[in-house]
Design a protein around this motif. Structure first.
Motif, mmCIF file in Angstrom:
data_model
loop_
_atom_site.group_PDB
_atom_site.id
_atom_site.type_symbol
_atom_site.label_atom_id
_atom_site.label_comp_id
_atom_site.label_asym_id
_atom_site.label_seq_id
_atom_site.Cartn_x
_atom_site.Cartn_y
_atom_site.Cartn_z
ATOM 1 N N MET A 15 -18.192 0.087 -7.225
ATOM 2 C CA MET A 15 -16.978 0.673 -6.668
ATOM 3 C C MET A 15 -16.853 2.119 -7.144
ATOM 4 O O MET A 15 -16.984 2.406 -8.329
ATOM 5 N N THR A 16 -16.648 3.021 -6.202
ATOM 6 C CA THR A 16 -16.446 4.434 -6.533
ATOM 7 C C THR A 16 -15.189 4.925 -5.816
ATOM 8 O O THR A 16 -14.623 4.216 -4.975
ATOM 9 N N LEU A 17 -14.778 6.133 -6.156
ATOM 10 C CA LEU A 17 -13.586 6.694 -5.530
ATOM 11 C C LEU A 17 -13.758 6.837 -4.024
ATOM 12 O O LEU A 17 -12.800 6.779 -3.264
ATOM 13 N N SER A 18 -15.001 7.018 -3.572
ATOM 14 C CA SER A 18 -15.237 7.258 -2.142
ATOM 15 C C SER A 18 -15.093 5.989 -1.308
ATOM 16 O O SER A 18 -14.929 6.075 -0.095
ATOM 17 N N ASN A 19 -15.195 4.810 -1.911
ATOM 18 C CA ASN A 19 -15.065 3.604 -1.087
ATOM 19 C C ASN A 19 -13.867 2.726 -1.477
ATOM 20 O O ASN A 19 -13.860 1.541 -1.183
ATOM 21 N N LEU A 20 -12.872 3.314 -2.129
ATOM 22 C CA LEU A 20 -11.645 2.573 -2.425
ATOM 23 C C LEU A 20 -10.797 2.448 -1.168
ATOM 24 O O LEU A 20 -10.697 3.390 -0.379
ATOM 25 N N LYS A 21 -10.180 1.304 -0.960
ATOM 26 C CA LYS A 21 -9.310 1.087 0.184
ATOM 27 C C LYS A 21 -8.039 0.378 -0.288
ATOM 28 O O LYS A 21 -8.103 -0.423 -1.220
ATOM 29 N N PRO A 22 -6.915 0.643 0.359
ATOM 30 C CA PRO A 22 -5.699 -0.084 -0.010
ATOM 31 C C PRO A 22 -5.816 -1.546 0.393
ATOM 32 O O PRO A 22 -6.597 -1.899 1.281
ATOM 33 N N PHE A 23 -5.037 -2.424 -0.248
ATOM 34 C CA PHE A 23 -5.052 -3.841 0.086
ATOM 35 C C PHE A 23 -4.641 -4.047 1.540
ATOM 36 O O PHE A 23 -3.790 -3.302 2.057
ATOM 37 N N ALA A 24 -5.188 -5.044 2.162
ATOM 38 C CA ALA A 24 -4.879 -5.336 3.556
ATOM 39 C C ALA A 24 -3.393 -5.676 3.691
ATOM 40 O O ALA A 24 -2.855 -6.477 2.928
ATOM 41 N N GLY A 25 -2.717 -5.037 4.639
ATOM 42 C CA GLY A 25 -1.305 -5.288 4.874
ATOM 43 C C GLY A 25 -0.363 -4.448 4.021
ATOM 44 O O GLY A 25 0.841 -4.518 4.197
ATOM 45 N N SER A 26 -0.901 -3.652 3.082
ATOM 46 C CA SER A 26 -0.025 -2.853 2.225
ATOM 47 C C SER A 26 0.345 -1.519 2.869
ATOM 48 O O SER A 26 1.267 -0.866 2.436
ATOM 49 N N LYS A 27 -0.374 -1.124 3.898
ATOM 50 C CA LYS A 27 -0.089 0.143 4.588
ATOM 51 C C LYS A 27 0.392 -0.146 6.003
ATOM 52 O O LYS A 27 -0.123 -1.054 6.673
ATOM 53 N N HIS A 28 1.367 0.613 6.465
ATOM 54 C CA HIS A 28 1.892 0.464 7.821
ATOM 55 C C HIS A 28 1.700 1.767 8.560
ATOM 56 O O HIS A 28 1.707 2.849 7.955
ATOM 57 N N ARG A 29 1.582 1.640 9.883
ATOM 58 C CA ARG A 29 1.506 2.847 10.687
ATOM 59 C C ARG A 29 2.868 3.511 10.706
ATOM 60 O O ARG A 29 3.904 2.826 10.715
ATOM 61 N N GLU A 30 2.890 4.830 10.721
ATOM 62 C CA GLU A 30 4.142 5.580 10.731
ATOM 63 C C GLU A 30 4.884 5.300 12.036
ATOM 64 O O GLU A 30 4.267 5.267 13.107
ATOM 65 N N LYS A 31 6.203 5.092 11.959
ATOM 66 C CA LYS A 31 7.010 4.881 13.161
ATOM 67 C C LYS A 31 7.325 6.249 13.757
ATOM 68 O O LYS A 31 8.095 7.021 13.177
ATOM 69 N N ARG A 32 6.698 6.560 14.898
ATOM 70 C CA ARG A 32 6.945 7.851 15.554
ATOM 71 C C ARG A 32 7.995 7.631 16.620
ATOM 72 O O ARG A 32 7.745 6.975 17.625
ATOM 73 N N VAL A 33 9.197 8.144 16.382
ATOM 74 C CA VAL A 33 10.313 7.899 17.288
ATOM 75 C C VAL A 33 10.497 9.080 18.231
ATOM 76 O O VAL A 33 10.086 10.204 17.935
ATOM 77 N N GLY A 34 11.116 8.781 19.387
ATOM 78 C CA GLY A 34 11.415 9.845 20.347
ATOM 79 C C GLY A 34 10.180 10.370 21.042
ATOM 80 O O GLY A 34 10.112 11.547 21.402
#
Length: 149
Positions: A1-20
């Motif tokens: 494991m290196t800094l280049s292949n770290l990923k957040p846990f599945a489901g911990s990130k959400h897509r930004e809600k772009r309104v309007g």
């Protein structure tokens, strides 16, 4: 494991809600604010302390005490502190106390209190001194001078 292949846990990130951004986005037209009302308006909503028109807590509680606007605050220095940080024959003024770390912050006036003992002569220039502090310093052969703020 290196800094280049770290990923957040599945489901911990959400897509930004772009309104309007149009009807196809699912967040168009009213931008998730509903139709009318206080919360739909720009700057709308109630502050966190609002209690729905009920008499606010700060107004329900009884008022107590008095704050004297003319109170004079002193930074306190004890005779013990002088004995630890200064040597015989020293001239101790507010600036010397500040450099020694005994007076901090914006304290304008300094009061000398008589806690502790001193066994050598020093000259102390402060704004106020207790009777016991003055006696202890004079008994050791020193002097206390009162300066004006």
């Amino acid at each position: 494991m290196t800094l280049s292949n770290l990923k957040p846990f599945a489901g911990s990130k959400h897509r930004e809600k772009r309104v309007g951004r149009g009807p196809g986005s699912g967040h168009g037209k009213t931008s998730c604010r509903g139709q009318k009302g206080q919360r739909s308006r720009s700057g709308g909503g109630v502050p966190p302390w609002f209690e729905g028109g009920q008499m606010p807590l700060i107004r329900r509680l009884p008022k107590r005490g008095f704050k004297n606007p003319f109170r004079v605050e002193y930074a306190v220095v004890n005779v013990r502190d002088l004995a630890r940080r200064f040597s015989a024959g020293a001239v101790i003024d507010v600036e010397a106390l500040r450099q020694a770390g005994l007076v901090k912050g914006r304290a304008v006036r300094v009061k000398l209190l008589g806690d502790g003992e001193i066994d050598f002569a020093v000259t102390v220039r402060v704004h106020a001194a207790s009777k016991s502090a003055r006696e202890k310093i004079e008994r050791a052969g020193g002097s206390v001078e009162i300066v004006e703020a």
